[in-house]
Write an enzyme that holds these catalytic residues in place. Structure first.
Site, PDB file in Angstrom:
ATOM      1  NE  ARG A 227      -1.646  -2.401   2.822  1.00 41.56           N
ATOM      2  CZ  ARG A 227      -1.792  -3.672   2.473  1.00 41.56           C
ATOM      3  NH1 ARG A 227      -2.830  -4.053   1.796  1.00 41.56           N
ATOM      4  NH2 ARG A 227      -0.882  -4.575   2.814  1.00 41.56           N
ATOM      5  CB  THR A 228       3.543   2.504   2.227  1.00 44.48           C
ATOM      6  OG1 THR A 228       2.830   2.066   3.378  1.00 44.48           O
ATOM      7  CG2 THR A 228       4.198   3.842   2.507  1.00 44.48           C
TER       8      THR A 228
ATOM      9  CE  LYS B 203      27.710  -3.036  -6.618  1.00 46.17           C
ATOM     10  NZ  LYS B 203      27.882  -2.108  -7.748  1.00 46.17           N
TER      11      LYS B 203
ATOM     12  NE  ARG C  42       7.477   0.622   4.579  1.00 45.73           N
ATOM     13  CZ  ARG C  42       6.241   0.098   4.580  1.00 45.73           C
ATOM     14  NH1 ARG C  42       6.067  -1.171   4.289  1.00 45.73           N
ATOM     15  NH2 ARG C  42       5.209   0.853   4.881  1.00 45.73           N
TER      16      ARG C  42
ATOM     17  CG  HIS D 267       4.012   3.818   8.446  1.00 43.72           C
ATOM     18  ND1 HIS D 267       4.097   4.706   7.393  1.00 43.72           N
ATOM     19  CD2 HIS D 267       3.595   2.635   7.899  1.00 43.72           C
ATOM     20  CE1 HIS D 267       3.742   4.091   6.281  1.00 43.72           C
ATOM     21  NE2 HIS D 267       3.438   2.835   6.561  1.00 43.72           N
TER      22      HIS D 267
HETATM   23  C1  NCD Z   1       2.208  -1.394   7.987  1.00 43.05           C
HETATM   24  C2  NCD Z   1       3.700  -1.176   8.045  1.00 43.05           C
HETATM   25  O1  NCD Z   1       4.428  -1.436   7.105  1.00 43.05           O
HETATM   26  O2  NCD Z   1       4.115  -0.690   9.090  1.00 43.05           O
HETATM   27  N1  NCD Z   1       1.667  -1.462   6.729  1.00 43.05           N
HETATM   28  C3  NCD Z   1       1.371  -0.302   6.050  1.00 43.05           C
HETATM   29  O3  NCD Z   1       2.239   0.476   5.727  1.00 43.05           O
HETATM   30  N2  NCD Z   1       0.093  -0.064   5.774  1.00 43.05           N
HETATM   31  C4  NCD Z   1       1.688  -2.388   8.924  1.00 43.05           C
HETATM   32  C5  NCD Z   1       2.344  -3.725   9.044  1.00 43.05           C
HETATM   33  O4  NCD Z   1       3.296  -4.060   8.350  1.00 43.05           O
HETATM   34  O5  NCD Z   1       1.858  -4.498   9.874  1.00 43.05           O
END
Ligand code: NCD
Length: 296
Positions: A49-50, A79, A100, A128
């Site tokens: 999703r993100t 590397k 991320r 997040h």
């Molecule tokens: C979450 C995450 O990556 O922190 N997912 C998201 O971004 N919607 C939740 C999760 O991984 O449980």
């Protein structure tokens, strides 16, 4: 330069601005704020999703996207390049970086050396912040307001970054009540508890939904973060079923950042209380509103 690193840095005015412009993002004549701009989506951890909603948001605003969905494997990190060196270079090719990473401090480390804005798209067990924007928007849309919301935040709270970011954000609104529901060993970390105390937020900790199920307006369920547990083997049952929903107030909702495992049974999906797929859909429009706000 405006970085998006932690949800406690958002103020109510900023949140109102974002939420107000969401509808205009859905319009056919939406702004083309990102025209000529390159977004790098740099994901060292898996995402559905993100990453895809950020990329779609940026494309819909007229921009272009570069990046890698598996930066741990398909970048010079293999590397031995440090995150800092990668960011120094990538930020000279990009107008913003959506990052991320498994390190709780990755976004702050990146922001220190970056030539362009960094958006934290999930940092380890830390935060997040853009997920919590979507979460808050969904509560506002469903309930009409955030003030006075009584919410159970449940699941693996020790390792779940979305729960932390949401709690920080909710603490900015008056008369909010937060109930953390988790087994003791996976309860919310003390640093966040102390933050809530310092802000005078009403909260409680529980190991079952029973004491609060009839009171809450929202259950925010999360999954067991198995990939962050190492050798520990945690088991608990906080599963939400249609029978759980029957004990909730009328008009109450169930949210989840997704992906879900067994912690929300599929018999909940068709109930009007289920807000999690709508929440995921909202993330596109909210992220568009965020990009528009940052770059217009
Ligand atoms: C979450 C995450 O990556 O922190 N997912 C998201 O971004 N919607 C939740 C999760 O991984 O449980």
């Amino acid at each position: 330069m405006k970085h998006i690193l932690r949800s406690q840095d958002f103020d109510i005015n900023f949140l109102d601005n974002i939420f107000h412009s969401v509808n205009s993002m859905m319009a056919a004549n939406r702004p083309q704020t990102m025209r000529g701009k390159v977004m790098c989506s740099l994901f060292y951890e898996p995402s559905t999703r993100t990453r895809l909603s950020f990329e779609s948001a940026h494309l819909k605003l007229g921009g272009s996207v570069i990046g890698t969905e598996n930066a741990g494997e398909f970048s010079s990190s293999v590397k031995g390049e440090t995150l800092e060196d990668s960011i120094r270079v990538i930020s000279s090719y990009s107008d913003l970086i959506v990052l991320r990473h498994s390190d709780n401090n990755a976004a702050e480390r990146a922001a220190r050396v970056s030539l362009c804005p960094i958006i934290n798209a999930g940092s380890g067990t830390g935060q997040h912040p853009t997920q919590s924007l979507t979460d808050l928007y969904t509560i506002k849309k469903r309930r009409g307001m955030i003030e006075g919301t009584s919410i159970a935040i449940a699941g693996d709270l020790k390792h779940g970054r979305t729960a932390r970011s949401l709690a920080y954000l909710l603490s900015k609104y008056p008369a909010v009540k937060i109930y953390f529901v988790a087994p003791d060993e996976l309860q919310m970390d003390q640093d966040l508890i102390e933050y809530l105390i310092s802000k005078g937020v009403h909260f409680g900790t529980f190991d079952s939904f029973d004491p609060i199920i009839g009171e809450v307006d929202v259950i925010y369920q999360t999954r067991l973060q198995r990939e962050r547990h190492g050798k520990e083997n945690h088991h608990y049952n906080l599963d939400i079923t249609a029978a759980t929903i029957a004990k909730m107030k009328s008009g109450s909702i169930v949210m989840h950042p997704l992906p879900r495992n067994e912690e929300i049974h599929s018999d909940v999906d068709a109930l009007p209380n289920a807000a999690y797929f709508e929440q995921a859909a909202n993330s596109l429009w909210v992220r568009m509103a965020l990009l528009d706000y940052l770059f217009k």
